[in-house]
Motif scaffolding. Structure first.
Motif, short mmCIF file in Angstrom:
data_model
loop_
_atom_site.label_atom_id
_atom_site.label_comp_id
_atom_site.label_asym_id
_atom_site.label_seq_id
_atom_site.Cartn_x
_atom_site.Cartn_y
_atom_site.Cartn_z
N VAL A 1 0.75 -1.31 0.03
CA VAL A 1 -0.03 0.08 0.00
C VAL A 1 0.70 1.30 -0.07
O VAL A 1 0.34 2.16 0.36
N GLU B 1 -14.27 7.36 -1.13
CA GLU B 1 -14.99 6.35 -2.00
C GLU B 1 -16.30 5.75 -1.27
O GLU B 1 -17.20 5.26 -1.95
N ARG C 1 -3.09 8.87 3.83
CA ARG C 1 -3.38 8.75 2.44
C ARG C 1 -4.45 7.63 2.22
O ARG C 1 -5.61 7.77 1.83
N VAL C 2 -4.21 6.48 2.60
CA VAL C 2 -5.02 5.32 2.83
C VAL C 2 -6.30 5.74 3.42
O VAL C 2 -7.53 5.42 2.90
N GLU D 1 1.43 7.99 4.30
CA GLU D 1 0.92 6.69 3.58
C GLU D 1 -0.47 6.44 4.46
O GLU D 1 -1.37 6.12 3.64
N ASP E 1 -8.34 7.99 1.44
CA ASP E 1 -8.86 7.38 -0.01
C ASP E 1 -10.11 6.60 0.11
O ASP E 1 -10.96 6.66 -0.68
N GLU F 1 2.53 2.70 -2.47
CA GLU F 1 2.44 3.58 -3.63
C GLU F 1 0.87 4.26 -3.68
O GLU F 1 0.78 5.46 -4.02
N ASP F 2 -0.14 3.35 -3.60
CA ASP F 2 -1.32 4.01 -3.89
C ASP F 2 -2.25 2.80 -2.82
O ASP F 2 -1.94 1.99 -2.42
N SER F 3 -3.44 3.29 -2.73
CA SER F 3 -4.59 2.50 -2.16
C SER F 3 -5.12 1.57 -2.99
O SER F 3 -6.37 1.29 -2.62
N SER F 4 -4.92 1.31 -4.21
CA SER F 4 -5.74 0.67 -4.99
C SER F 4 -6.00 -0.83 -4.74
O SER F 4 -7.41 -1.14 -4.96
#
Length: 320
Positions: free
Chosen positions: A231, A290, A282-283, A279, A286, A233-236
């Motif tokens: 996780v 959504e 951000r998680v 991080e 994010d 780099e991003d939360s995808s």
């Protein structure tokens, strides 16, 4: 005559202003009632058996450190119009007898019931919890699971999986927090809780440390885990998992020991290679962008420096 006319105009202006404020207040109250959020200060410390990990702090201070940590979180948190409720917590260091495989079970059960009573009185739509060791998530999260059945997923951001059970070697209730949210653990405590989560709707993020057998239990329960690297780099990966659950609401548990000790030591655990602060932030943001974030817990603050400063001040003349 002009004097009375002026007074009349002023009175009418005051009445108009009052009515406008009253309508605004009523509107605000109506909006608050539609989506009410409370701040729950839950300084429970008894679930942690942690003093042996901090030999540089007196054992009693280390054990009760989570109590001070919860108060500091509330002090440091931004000011809010949210109603703030504090759960009364015993500070008796001797009231920690292990019963039925849970340390301090009696007092934890008592405090669990007290927290549930507060939530039932206020009946909030959303809950921000400032703890306290990890078990402070159990009451608010199961309350929300009962309020929104089958429509909530739980994201557990933690260096540890917290899937212990009473028959395991470690008897600290904070290590049993996630399994308690799943409806597993001490029978009387579980019967007290108003809801539960299916393991398929639980995700552990940042996990990198397991007690003996806990990695296997996590796998047996079918709880997906993501490492800090997955996780970073991003939360995808998190958002894709959430999409697969079909829920619209999420609760997030944020244990401060998930953070990399090379950047900050905020909890008890100092396992290397954790998540960076940005991080973790951000998680959480994010997910909130959504999904409907209805519960957020910040847990396991262990204010080592504050404890040492307090103990130093206690030894100085004229202060006491």
């Amino acid at each position: 005559m002009k004097k009375y006319l002026l007074l009349a105009i002023l009175c009418l202006a005051c009445v108009s202003n009052y009515e406008q404020k009253n309508r605004s207040t009523t509107k605000n109250k109506t909006m608050e009632n539609k989506v009410s959020t409370i701040r729950l200060i839950y300084p429970q410390w008894q679930g942690g058996m942690v003093d042996h990990w901090m030999p540089d702090i007196p054992a009693e201070d280390a054990s009760r450190g989570y109590y001070l940590g919860a108060q500091l979180l509330n002090f440091l948190a931004p000011e809010s119009s949210q109603e703030t409720i504090e759960i009364p917590v015993s500070l008796d260091i001797n009231d920690r007898q292990t019963d039925k495989g849970v340390s301090a079970r009696r007092v934890i059960l008592k405090q669990t019931k007290a927290a549930l009573e507060k939530l039932r009185e206020t009946n909030p739509e959303k809950i921000v919890t400032l703890g306290g060791e990890c078990s402070v998530s159990v009451v608010p999260f199961t309350f929300l699971a009962g309020k929104y059945p089958d429509d909530v997923a739980i994201v557990w951001i933690d260096a540890h999986p917290d899937v212990n059970l009473p028959y395991d070697n470690y008897k600290g209730y904070h290590a049993m927090a996630l399994t308690a949210c799943l409806g597993m653990g001490d029978e009387e405590i579980i019967r007290t809780l108003p809801g539960r989560y299916d393991a398929s709707r639980a995700l552990i993020v940042g996990v990198r440390s397991w007690d003996d057998g806990m990695k296997e239990r996590q796998k047996e329960l079918g709880i997906k885990g993501l490492s800090p690297e997955e996780v970073a780099e991003d939360s995808s990966a998190i958002l894709e998992w959430l999409k697969s659950t079909g829920v619209s609401k999420v609760v997030i548990h944020f244990d401060l020991d998930v953070l990399d000790p090379a950047e900050i030591i905020a909890g008890v655990g100092v396992e290397p290679d954790g998540m960076k602060i940005n991080e973790a932030v951000r998680v959480i943001n994010d997910i909130a962008s959504e999904y409907d974030l209805i519960g957020l817990t910040v847990a396991e603050p262990m204010p080592r420096v504050a404890i040492k400063i307090r103990n130093m001040l206690n030894q100085l003349p004229l202060i006491k």
